[in-house]
Design a protein around this motif. Structure first.
Motif, mmCIF file in Angstrom:
data_model
loop_
_atom_site.group_PDB
_atom_site.id
_atom_site.type_symbol
_atom_site.label_atom_id
_atom_site.label_comp_id
_atom_site.label_asym_id
_atom_site.label_seq_id
_atom_site.Cartn_x
_atom_site.Cartn_y
_atom_site.Cartn_z
ATOM 1 N N TYR A 49 30.668 -75.517 -3.644
ATOM 2 C CA TYR A 49 30.583 -76.558 -3.375
ATOM 3 C C TYR A 49 30.629 -77.813 -4.664
ATOM 4 C CZ TYR A 49 25.065 -77.054 -3.336
ATOM 5 O OH TYR A 49 23.943 -76.828 -3.275
ATOM 6 N N ASP A 50 29.586 -76.935 -5.281
ATOM 7 C CA ASP A 50 29.639 -77.910 -6.563
ATOM 8 C C ASP A 50 29.929 -76.830 -8.088
ATOM 9 O OD1 ASP A 50 28.523 -80.001 -7.912
ATOM 10 O OD2 ASP A 50 26.249 -79.349 -7.932
ATOM 11 N N PHE A 51 31.367 -76.471 -8.711
ATOM 12 C CA PHE A 51 31.412 -76.127 -9.350
ATOM 13 C C PHE A 51 31.939 -76.726 -10.441
ATOM 14 C CE2 PHE A 51 35.739 -74.833 -11.705
ATOM 15 C CZ PHE A 51 35.293 -73.324 -12.325
ATOM 16 N N ARG A 52 30.897 -75.854 -11.592
ATOM 17 C CA ARG A 52 30.767 -76.067 -13.251
ATOM 18 C C ARG A 52 31.382 -74.967 -13.952
ATOM 19 N NH1 ARG A 52 25.889 -79.951 -12.514
ATOM 20 N NH2 ARG A 52 26.556 -80.151 -15.496
ATOM 21 N N PRO A 53 32.836 -75.810 -14.519
ATOM 22 C CA PRO A 53 32.932 -74.904 -15.260
ATOM 23 C C PRO A 53 32.330 -74.209 -17.059
ATOM 24 C CG PRO A 53 34.969 -76.225 -14.648
ATOM 25 C CD PRO A 53 33.180 -76.970 -13.802
ATOM 26 N N PRO A 54 31.702 -75.142 -17.638
ATOM 27 C CA PRO A 54 30.898 -74.461 -18.482
ATOM 28 C C PRO A 54 30.137 -73.019 -18.042
ATOM 29 C CG PRO A 54 30.896 -77.340 -17.935
ATOM 30 C CD PRO A 54 31.281 -76.578 -16.920
ATOM 31 N N TYR A 55 29.809 -73.300 -16.087
ATOM 32 C CA TYR A 55 28.549 -72.060 -15.954
ATOM 33 C C TYR A 55 29.861 -71.294 -16.322
ATOM 34 C CZ TYR A 55 24.933 -73.570 -13.397
ATOM 35 O OH TYR A 55 23.622 -73.317 -12.969
ATOM 36 N N LEU A 56 31.501 -71.348 -16.278
ATOM 37 C CA LEU A 56 31.957 -69.464 -17.160
ATOM 38 C C LEU A 56 31.504 -69.176 -18.266
ATOM 39 C CD1 LEU A 56 35.202 -70.780 -15.295
ATOM 40 C CD2 LEU A 56 34.187 -69.656 -14.490
ATOM 41 N N HIS A 57 31.324 -70.061 -18.972
ATOM 42 C CA HIS A 57 31.424 -69.344 -20.061
ATOM 43 C C HIS A 57 29.450 -68.978 -20.430
ATOM 44 C CE1 HIS A 57 33.883 -71.538 -21.977
ATOM 45 N NE2 HIS A 57 34.206 -72.403 -21.617
ATOM 46 N N ILE A 58 28.286 -68.286 -19.459
ATOM 47 C CA ILE A 58 27.975 -67.827 -18.808
ATOM 48 C C ILE A 58 27.705 -66.528 -18.975
ATOM 49 C CG2 ILE A 58 25.553 -67.029 -17.539
ATOM 50 C CD1 ILE A 58 25.845 -70.212 -16.514
ATOM 51 N N ALA A 59 28.895 -65.785 -19.158
ATOM 52 C CA ALA A 59 29.243 -64.870 -19.348
ATOM 53 C C ALA A 59 29.068 -63.945 -20.901
ATOM 54 C CB ALA A 59 30.402 -63.742 -18.863
ATOM 55 N N ASP A 60 29.477 -64.935 -21.864
ATOM 56 C CA ASP A 60 29.450 -64.728 -22.877
ATOM 57 C C ASP A 60 27.745 -64.041 -23.516
ATOM 58 O OD1 ASP A 60 32.086 -66.085 -22.594
ATOM 59 O OD2 ASP A 60 31.045 -68.098 -23.671
ATOM 60 N N LEU A 61 26.772 -64.242 -23.242
ATOM 61 C CA LEU A 61 25.443 -63.934 -23.391
ATOM 62 C C LEU A 61 25.488 -62.608 -22.814
ATOM 63 C CD1 LEU A 61 23.454 -66.783 -21.328
ATOM 64 C CD2 LEU A 61 23.656 -67.121 -23.091
ATOM 65 N N ARG A 62 26.577 -61.979 -21.966
ATOM 66 C CA ARG A 62 25.917 -60.989 -22.172
ATOM 67 C C ARG A 62 26.149 -59.441 -23.124
ATOM 68 N NH1 ARG A 62 25.458 -58.918 -16.092
ATOM 69 N NH2 ARG A 62 24.574 -57.598 -17.411
ATOM 70 N N GLU A 63 27.906 -60.692 -24.615
ATOM 71 C CA GLU A 63 28.026 -59.901 -25.057
ATOM 72 C C GLU A 63 26.627 -60.179 -26.438
ATOM 73 O OE1 GLU A 63 31.982 -61.975 -26.694
ATOM 74 O OE2 GLU A 63 32.319 -61.754 -24.235
ATOM 75 N N LEU A 64 26.560 -60.980 -26.541
ATOM 76 C CA LEU A 64 25.141 -60.760 -27.267
ATOM 77 C C LEU A 64 23.770 -60.749 -26.934
ATOM 78 C CD1 LEU A 64 24.861 -65.392 -28.001
ATOM 79 C CD2 LEU A 64 26.541 -63.258 -28.760
ATOM 80 N N HIS A 65 23.633 -60.166 -26.450
ATOM 81 C CA HIS A 65 22.586 -59.012 -25.887
ATOM 82 C C HIS A 65 23.110 -58.086 -24.149
ATOM 83 C CE1 HIS A 65 19.588 -60.384 -28.018
ATOM 84 N NE2 HIS A 65 20.048 -62.538 -27.849
ATOM 85 N N PRO A 66 23.554 -57.271 -24.428
ATOM 86 C CA PRO A 66 24.507 -56.815 -23.640
ATOM 87 C C PRO A 66 23.457 -55.294 -22.288
ATOM 88 C CG PRO A 66 24.850 -55.747 -25.758
ATOM 89 C CD PRO A 66 24.471 -56.612 -25.974
ATOM 90 N N LYS A 67 22.087 -55.606 -22.944
ATOM 91 C CA LYS A 67 21.576 -54.702 -22.719
ATOM 92 C C LYS A 67 20.636 -55.830 -21.387
ATOM 93 C CE LYS A 67 21.003 -50.477 -24.532
ATOM 94 N NZ LYS A 67 20.491 -49.593 -26.301
ATOM 95 N N VAL A 68 20.571 -56.953 -21.901
ATOM 96 C CA VAL A 68 19.764 -57.818 -20.472
ATOM 97 C C VAL A 68 20.055 -58.086 -19.455
ATOM 98 C CG1 VAL A 68 18.339 -59.993 -21.141
ATOM 99 C CG2 VAL A 68 18.809 -59.206 -23.087
ATOM 100 N N PRO A 69 19.658 -57.673 -18.348
ATOM 101 C CA PRO A 69 19.828 -57.754 -17.275
ATOM 102 C C PRO A 69 19.900 -59.997 -16.975
ATOM 103 C CG PRO A 69 16.965 -57.399 -16.870
ATOM 104 C CD PRO A 69 17.625 -57.382 -18.645
ATOM 105 N N VAL A 70 20.166 -59.828 -15.684
ATOM 106 C CA VAL A 70 21.127 -60.675 -15.670
ATOM 107 C C VAL A 70 20.488 -61.639 -14.578
ATOM 108 C CG1 VAL A 70 22.742 -62.824 -14.817
ATOM 109 C CG2 VAL A 70 23.051 -61.292 -16.922
ATOM 110 N N LEU A 71 19.511 -62.607 -13.754
ATOM 111 C CA LEU A 71 19.539 -62.788 -12.066
ATOM 112 C C LEU A 71 19.939 -64.157 -11.623
ATOM 113 C CD1 LEU A 71 18.003 -62.425 -10.050
ATOM 114 C CD2 LEU A 71 15.825 -63.736 -11.237
ATOM 115 N N GLY A 72 21.075 -63.783 -10.492
ATOM 116 C CA GLY A 72 22.265 -64.987 -10.084
ATOM 117 C C GLY A 72 20.756 -65.628 -9.198
#
Length: 631
Positions: A146-169
């Motif tokens: 209900y509150d889509f924010r396209p910049p959120y789509l770039h959060i996955a870029d962080l995974r490339e910087l630190h691939p072993k770090v877990p993500v909590l949504g």
């Protein structure tokens, strides 16, 4: 130190709330994790505790500047080093903050999703010892949310910087489609875990009141339900009008909206939190992240945009697990009003391009320049200057944000701050050579520690009191010291802001996907119809909300307006049946006067007995000669 020991030391609690411990254990095991906890369920603890249990820094992505500010202040009050980077901060400020995350003792870095687009931020994150990525309000990553924010789509870029770090949504509201979308967009790894509490709020009674006089209904709510309350209305003027109406009727109320200054908002919020103000009348700018447990009712004067939004706002009632009410006032005009707003929410591609062009002129940004620059914007002035419709303009800005041409923040409060740009020795020499400046500089040094390393907050009013100067003289003094190159001074801002996330484009290079607008329109329509269904259908309100969030076959709550009406009907039917049986039994053995008969009947009250006798007479099941009753 165990997680429970950390909870006790920093948060003062002996035990976790339901599901918090399991979520924390999942994160500490290294799993990507999605946590769905209801409003007030304690989402922040789910990333703050595991981050404290590990070396390194936790990066928190949140779309809510006010919430980031509150959490940073709360962490600092606990002795935990935390910072936030939001739009409106200077490049120098951001640079220093990021350095502290790499070389200092910072445990939490809060970022708005727009800041993730910055190459500077992404480059520095590479060198940080990151232990966890926490994504708050994770539903914003889904186009079905209900509150889509396209910049959120770039959060996955962080995974490339630190691939072993877990993500909590983390989120309080997400349908099944949105949950799957979150995991896909955040690139959750195999073995990821989802934790979901039921969306049921057993102590919260949902009520829809159909009324032609909302003011009278509001008075019924305010006088009938004791204790603290929130009343939501859509317009800033509405908040003031309703608060005035309540006060005129001897009900202590105040208003709150994003157009107030930061000091006014803080003052009104504190007065309400401490129960000096009983009722706060607000736009939906109010409430996120405010932990007031004893709210006894949340009333909506107009229908919300979606059931997700309604669930979050209504959920601010009864966080202490005591009885509370969520009341939606509804009339047929609401549907017509929402249909009109629906049209305004979706400007045409040409209208969006006009707003973009005039925005460039307003900010005085030349073509092919401006990337990363932020500008205060007075929307009323902007619309008046270029003869634009305010509502369509606001929605055009949102579409430009969704297509990543600009980032728009409706209200950004940044306090005044300063930093010394020279070393202590050079500042000392300046004081020797300019004795007139010595008292002012000495007061700065004594009042604000750490200003040689970081930007620190200052209040011009406090500084004026300490130096026996006027506030204007303090501002002029700081500005002059800045011109000498001794310090950097950034005055307070509290206005909506536009940030150019890419250089200004020629209008023919602007691409707004019409199909995308149509898809959003269809999604918005679907959500709007779900709200109408909730308001208009006679089904258990809690069941309807839970079914919307994919909790099918939930039991009836027994406490909403629909369930209570059903109970009353059922009770009335049972009472009528019991009284009828008693009358038939009595009259089968004797004749009775009306007084004798009413006295002899055991079930029901006098009104119910008389009503039943009348109905039995009308049906011809009992008879009377005018004095006595018989079969």
């Amino acid at each position: 130190m165990t997680t429970r020991e950390l909870l006790k030391q920093y948060w003062g609690h002996d035990n976790f709330r339901p599901m918090q411990e399991e979520i924390i254990a999942s994160v500490l095991t290294g799993n990507d994790t999605l946590a769905l906890l209801p409003t007030g369920g304690g989402k922040s603890v789910c990333f703050q505790v595991p981050a404290m249990a590990r070396d390194g820094i936790c990066i928190v992505v949140s779309p809510l500047i006010a919430l980031m500010k509150d959490q940073v202040e709360n962490l600092r009050a606990k002795g935990i080093d935390a910072i936030s980077i939001v739009s409106g901060m200077s490049r120098r400020e951001v640079d220093i903050a990021l350095d502290n995350c790499i070389y200092g003792y910072t445990k939490f870095l809060y970022l708005s999703p727009e800041r993730l687009l910055s190459e500077l931020v992404q480059e520095r994150i590479k060198y940080m010892n990151v232990n966890l990525f926490a994504v708050d309000e994770a539903h914003c990553i889904s186009q079905w949310g209900y509150d889509f924010r396209p910049p959120y789509l770039h959060i996955a870029d962080l995974r490339e910087l630190h691939p072993k770090v877990p993500v909590l949504g983390l989120t309080a509201t997400a349908t099944a489609d949105v949950r799957e979308d979150i995991k896909e967009k955040l690139q959750f790894k195999p073995g990821s875990l989802t934790f979901q509490q039921s969306f049921a709020r057993k102590n919260l009674s949902y009520v829809v009141r159909h009324t032609e006089n909302k003011s009278r209904s509001l008075m019924d709510i305010a006088t009938g339900i004791k204790g603290s309350g929130i009343i939501y209305t859509r317009s800033r003027k509405g908040t003031m009008d309703v608060a005035k109406f309540l006060n005129q009727n001897n009900i202590r109320a105040d208003f709150y909206h994003a157009g107030l200054s930061a000091d006014e908002r803080a003052e009104k919020q504190e007065a309400w939190k401490n129960n000096r103000t009983r009722i706060i009348v607000a736009t939906n700018a109010f409430g996120m992240g405010i932990d007031k447990p004893d709210v006894r009712f949340v009333a909506h004067l107009e229908i919300p945009d979606s059931l997700e939004a309604y669930y979050q706002e209504a959920g601010r009632g009864g966080r202490d697990e005591q009885k509370a009410y969520a009341v939606l006032l509804y009339d047929q005009i609401d549907r017509a009003r929402r249909e009109k707003m629906f049209v305004q929410n979706f400007p045409s591609v040409d209208e969006i391009k006009v707003v973009y062009h005039q925005l460039g002129n307003y900010c005085r940004v030349a073509y092919d320049t401006g990337e990363g620059a932020s500008f205060d914007i007075d929307l009323a002035e902007f619309c008046a200057q270029y003869k634009l419709d305010p509502i369509k303009t606001l929605n055009s800005l949102k579409f430009l944000e969704q297509n990543e041409y600009v980032a728009f923040s409706e209200s950004v409060y940044l306090p005044s701050r300063f930093r010394f740009e020279v070393l202590n020795e050079e500042l000392y020499n300046f004081q020797i050579q300019n004795p007139g400046w010595e008292p002012f500089v000495k007061t700065l040094l004594r009042s604000y520690g750490g200003a040689f390393d970081n930007y620190v907050r200052l209040r011009e009013f406090d500084l004026a009191r300490r130096t026996a100067m006027s506030v204007q003289q303090v501002i002029e003094g700081l500005t002059q010291l800045q011109s000498f190159g001794l310090l950097s001074y950034l005055p307070q801002t509290d206005k909506p802001q536009i940030t150019w996330t890419r250089p200004r484009q020629q209008n023919n290079n602007i691409y707004i996907d019409k199909a995308d607008i149509d898809n959003r329109k269809a999604t918005y329509r679907q959500k709007m119809e779900a709200v109408f269904a909730y308001a208009e259908h006679k089904r258990c309100r809690s069941q309807m909300l839970l079914a919307y969030f994919d909790e099918q076959n939930a039991p009836k709550c027994g406490s909403c307006d629909v369930c209570l009406a059903e109970k009353r009907r059922k009770n009335a039917s049972e009472i009528f049946e019991n009284i009828t049986n008693e009358i038939v039994q009595l009259l089968s053995t004797d004749n009775y006067t009306i007084t004798e008969l009413i006295t002899a009947i055991k079930p029901g009250n006098e009104k119910e007995k008389i009503e039943t006798i009348r109905l039995l007479l009308d049906a011809g099941k009992i008879k009377t000669d005018g004095e006595r009753y018989y079969l």
